[in-house]
Design an enzyme around this catalytic site. Structure first.
Site, PDB file in Angstrom:
ATOM      1  N   ARG A  20       0.833  -1.204   0.000  1.00  0.00           N
ATOM      2  CA  ARG A  20       0.000   0.000   0.000  1.00  0.00           C
ATOM      3  C   ARG A  20       0.872   1.261   0.000  1.00  0.00           C
ATOM      4  O   ARG A  20       0.560   2.248  -0.655  1.00  0.00           O
ATOM      5  CB  ARG A  20      -0.908   0.021   1.250  1.00  0.00           C
ATOM      6  CG  ARG A  20      -1.779  -1.189   1.473  1.00  0.00           C
ATOM      7  CD  ARG A  20      -2.967  -1.249   0.543  1.00  0.00           C
ATOM      8  NE  ARG A  20      -2.669  -1.885  -0.714  1.00  0.00           N
ATOM      9  CZ  ARG A  20      -2.470  -3.191  -0.881  1.00  0.00           C
ATOM     10  NH1 ARG A  20      -2.486  -4.020   0.141  1.00  0.00           N
ATOM     11  NH2 ARG A  20      -2.243  -3.690  -2.079  1.00  0.00           N
ATOM     12  N   VAL A  55      -5.699   6.915   5.742  1.00  0.00           N
ATOM     13  CA  VAL A  55      -4.313   6.802   6.180  1.00  0.00           C
ATOM     14  C   VAL A  55      -3.329   7.195   5.086  1.00  0.00           C
ATOM     15  O   VAL A  55      -2.120   7.013   5.234  1.00  0.00           O
ATOM     16  CB  VAL A  55      -4.002   5.363   6.678  1.00  0.00           C
ATOM     17  CG1 VAL A  55      -4.846   5.035   7.899  1.00  0.00           C
ATOM     18  CG2 VAL A  55      -4.219   4.328   5.581  1.00  0.00           C
ATOM     19  N   ASP A  56      -3.832   7.730   3.983  1.00  0.00           N
ATOM     20  CA  ASP A  56      -2.949   8.212   2.927  1.00  0.00           C
ATOM     21  C   ASP A  56      -2.459   9.624   3.258  1.00  0.00           C
ATOM     22  O   ASP A  56      -2.834  10.203   4.279  1.00  0.00           O
ATOM     23  CB  ASP A  56      -3.659   8.186   1.569  1.00  0.00           C
ATOM     24  CG  ASP A  56      -4.947   9.009   1.576  1.00  0.00           C
ATOM     25  OD1 ASP A  56      -4.904  10.194   1.972  1.00  0.00           O
ATOM     26  OD2 ASP A  56      -6.013   8.469   1.199  1.00  0.00           O
ATOM     27  N   HIS A  73      -6.694   7.884  12.180  1.00  0.00           N
ATOM     28  CA  HIS A  73      -6.334   6.469  12.052  1.00  0.00           C
ATOM     29  C   HIS A  73      -4.868   6.280  11.661  1.00  0.00           C
ATOM     30  O   HIS A  73      -4.470   5.194  11.241  1.00  0.00           O
ATOM     31  CB  HIS A  73      -7.251   5.775  11.039  1.00  0.00           C
ATOM     32  CG  HIS A  73      -8.661   5.670  11.515  1.00  0.00           C
ATOM     33  ND1 HIS A  73      -9.746   5.700  10.667  1.00  0.00           N
ATOM     34  CD2 HIS A  73      -9.175   5.553  12.765  1.00  0.00           C
ATOM     35  CE1 HIS A  73     -10.868   5.595  11.365  1.00  0.00           C
ATOM     36  NE2 HIS A  73     -10.542   5.508  12.641  1.00  0.00           N
ATOM     37  N   GLY A 146     -17.655  11.779   2.224  1.00  0.00           N
ATOM     38  CA  GLY A 146     -17.154  10.450   1.906  1.00  0.00           C
ATOM     39  C   GLY A 146     -16.986   9.511   3.072  1.00  0.00           C
ATOM     40  O   GLY A 146     -15.952   8.854   3.191  1.00  0.00           O
TER      41      GLY A 146
END
Length: 213
Positions: A20, A55-56, A73, A146
């Site tokens: 990821r 988490v990006d 998060h 979102g």
């Protein structure tokens, strides 16, 4: 994911997050991220709080400083050591379990991505709740974008608060009643941007705030 699962599946967990993280390097922010940045710049750092469950680092790529986004998060581009509490940036690199260790204490098995696993405590929820308490002020404006509202119980946190509220989701969610919001848009943030901008601007003036620009 419980932490004991990290111990049992250490290599697999790091392989998953390594993939990821490497993929994230080439992911670009969308118009929604840039729009939030424009709102931040228009109304000011003291007036706008940006909270994300993701988490990006797409908000950072859109121009936000690290301390201008509350990543409740955690984030893929950081690692943490459960043995000594050390947190460090890894960027978009893989964590090599064959040779990498915590740079502070040398631990291997204590190292995990700085991401909140399922059933793990989320320390920044306390900060998030503090900010949601501001919705008791009728001059506050909340924009929810979102989220289905099942991981973070948004509905419970905003129910009965007098703040102005906007919801923008691609589809309805059983966890988010339309009655909680003054405005509801079931469409992409890209297509809803203009309408939400107008809502915020009109409410901002109606609530008696001075325009920033």
């Amino acid at each position: 994911m419980q932490l004991q699962h990290l111990e049992k599946n250490f290599e697999l967990v790091h392989k998953f997050y390594n993939t990821r993280r490497v993929q994230l390097k080439d992911v670009k922010p969308n118009e929604g991220h840039f729009w939030v940045r424009r709102v931040f710049e228009k109304y000011g750092k003291e007036s706008v709080i940006n909270i994300t469950q993701n988490v990006d680092d797409l908000f950072e790529k859109a121009g936000f400083e690290e301390d201008e986004v509350l990543h409740i998060h955690g984030g893929l581009t950081k690692m943490q050591c459960l043995a000594c509490g050390n947190i460090w940036k890894i960027g978009y690199d893989e964590f090599d379990t064959a040779k990498d260790r915590c740079p502070k204490c040398g631990s291997l098995k204590g190292v995990k991505p700085k991401v909140v696993f399922f059933y793990e405590s989320a320390p920044l929820y306390k900060d998030m709740m503090k900010y949601f308490d501001l919705l008791s002020n009728p001059k506050s404006i909340l924009v929810v974008i979102g989220t289905m509202g099942n991981v973070v119980p948004v509905a419970d946190m905003i129910a009965g608060t007098p703040a102005k509220k906007i919801l923008c989701n691609k589809e309805p969610s059983k966890f988010l009643s339309e009655d909680l919001f003054g405005k509801v848009y079931y469409e992409s943030i890209e297509s809803a941007i203009t309408k939400i901008e107008e809502d915020i601007s009109s409410w901002w003036e109606w609530l008696g705030y001075l325009k920033s620009i």
